[in-house]
Design an enzyme around this catalytic site. Structure first.
Site, PDB file in Angstrom:
ATOM      1  NE  ARG A  92     156.433  46.842 113.980  1.00 50.31           N
ATOM      2  CZ  ARG A  92     156.073  46.658 112.721  1.00 50.31           C
ATOM      3  NH1 ARG A  92     156.295  45.510 112.134  1.00 50.31           N
ATOM      4  NH2 ARG A  92     155.484  47.637 112.053  1.00 50.31           N
ATOM      5  CB  SER A  94     157.166  37.381 117.369  1.00 49.81           C
ATOM      6  OG  SER A  94     156.120  36.717 118.054  1.00 49.81           O
ATOM      7  CG  ASP A 242     148.845  34.499 129.099  1.00 50.47           C
ATOM      8  OD1 ASP A 242     149.589  34.308 130.080  1.00 50.47           O
ATOM      9  OD2 ASP A 242     149.212  35.092 128.069  1.00 50.47           O
TER      10      ASP A 242
END
Length: 429
Positions: A92, A94, A242
């Protein structure tokens, strides 16, 4: 460079000398770029031992169990049976949740990301991943596979297709991303994107490496797999932007560990970008659903496309990324940091998650500084590779890492040269 000392690093963390993941010590990126960097960290397929939260599972399951829509020749939409059942929540963040799920027809396990499209930045990250993965014409065993993407709103679900300009929902999502304001739906009418992807039960590279004894053979295998994946992405005009151990997942279905490069929320499809400009902007016919994914028929040199958004994760960012003017060679630098840390098991403690993460750095007095930032401040700095006296690193690997981490990107091998050299040095070892 001094030898790694985990206790010293933890003391630095406790003394708040430096916020390792998040803060930039001397140069500050624009707020939007920092927000991208942080949002890109939040969704990953994790192992059973990860932070599992079951709250709200039944509500989410009800949402996803809604029948997909299948358009018939008349233009109407007919309902079909739900294709996936959610088993448990495995991560989980934001702006979304990750579940382990099962395909009802085949029984195959899959990972499902649910992203709520309640803010333009969330939509932008979701569309970046969607465009990158759907632009690939072929599969690669070391790149996570997107099975399908479903758009859910108002109790109905519609399968997304790349560049579907007939879908008003899809075009509204693109408009939300481009305009930077909410276009699709209202708070009382939430809109979700569901990404159905292959499930990686082995966790991420951090978990895998740090939970096992050092194994040179595994290291060599992972080095070849990683370079093969990046060569494949660059051949298809995709810059990941990334790369880090958190974003490299492990599949063990074949019996031996197989790496999967994942999390393409910050990626850029470069096939339609101008190679003569330092700005990121698509040429005519590209962008909203039209970004060509390279591959067959694309002979462009991805290293000639310049990008300007300073995004990524501090400890893996190349010097030129900190300045906001870089090419795909930034992925080569990040890969060098990952491989160096993996071989020597160099880690730091993440300030936010408190996790021990693989990553190399430079110590400057009482601070630890990302290698890319340190090289930008002092381009003549000499990196000491290997860092540890008893390292099993061969001379060939050492020389290759020094080339991958060259301060001047022109001195780094491109992804295709790297793949050849990596095969040579790992076979020689």
């Amino acid at each position: 460079m001094p030898a790694f000392n985990k206790k010293e690093v933890m003391d630095l963390r406790n003394g708040k000398k430096r916020k390792v993941s998040g803060g930039v010590r001397s140069r500050r990126r624009p707020a939007a770029a920092r927000m991208k960097r942080e949002a890109g960290k939040v969704l990953r397929s994790l192992t059973v031992e990860s932070n599992i939260r079951r709250s709200g599972l039944m509500d989410d399951e009800d949402c996803f169990s809604i029948s997909f829509l299948r358009p018939d020749p008349s233009g109407a939409a007919s309902a079909v049976s739900p294709r996936y059942s959610l088993l448990r929540e495995v991560g989980r963040g934001s702006y979304g949740v990750v579940y382990e799920a099962v395909a009802r027809k085949t029984g195959a396990r899959v990972a499902v990301k649910r992203l709520q499209c309640d803010a333009p930045e969330n939509v932008e990250l979701a569309l970046a991943e969607f465009w990158a993965l759907t632009s690939l014409e072929n599969r690669h065993q070391n790149v996570v596979q997107l099975e399908e993407c479903v758009l859910q709103r108002n109790g109905l679900a519609q399968k997304m297709s790349h560049g579907n300009k007939r879908s008003k929902q899809y075009l509204r999502l693109v408009e939300t991303s481009l305009k930077g304001e909410r276009i699709l739906g209202y708070p009382e009418e939430p809109c979700y994107l569901w990404f159905v992807m292959e499930f990686c039960e082995g966790g991420d590279l951090n978990q895998y490496i740090l939970s096992r004894r050092p194994d040179p053979q595994t290291n060599r295998s992972f080095m070849r797999q990683l370079t093969s994946a990046i060569a494949f992405l660059h051949k298809n005009n995709i810059v990941h932007r990334d790369l880090k151990p958190d974003n490299i997942l492990i599949s063990q279905t074949s019996g031996s560990p197989v790496l999967k490069v994942a999390d393409f929320g910050l990626s850029k499809v470069c096939a339609c970008l101008s190679s003569k400009s330092g700005e990121e902007h698509p040429a005519a016919g590209c962008g909203a659903g039209g970004a060509a994914g390279g591959g067959k028929g694309s002979n462009q040199n991805i290293n000639k496309f310049w990008l300007s958004s300073a995004c990524g994760s501090d400890f893996y960012m190349a010097p030129e990324v900190w300045e906001g003017h870089y090419t795909a060679k930034a992925d080569i630098f990040a890969l060098g940091i990952i491989i160096w840390a993996m071989i020597e098991r160099i880690t730091f403690i993440d300030a936010e998650s408190k996790r021990e993460l693989l990553g190399t750095y430079v110590r400057q007095g009482t601070e630890i500084v990302p290698v890319g930032e340190a090289l930008l401040e002092n381009p003549k700095m000499v990196l000491h590779i290997p860092q540890k006296a008893r390292s099993a690193m061969s001379q060939g690997v050492k020389e290759l890492l020094l080339d991958m981490l060259a301060v001047n990107p022109q001195d780094r091998p491109d992804a295709f040269q790297l793949e050849v050299r990596m095969d040579q040095v790992t076979c020689a070892a």
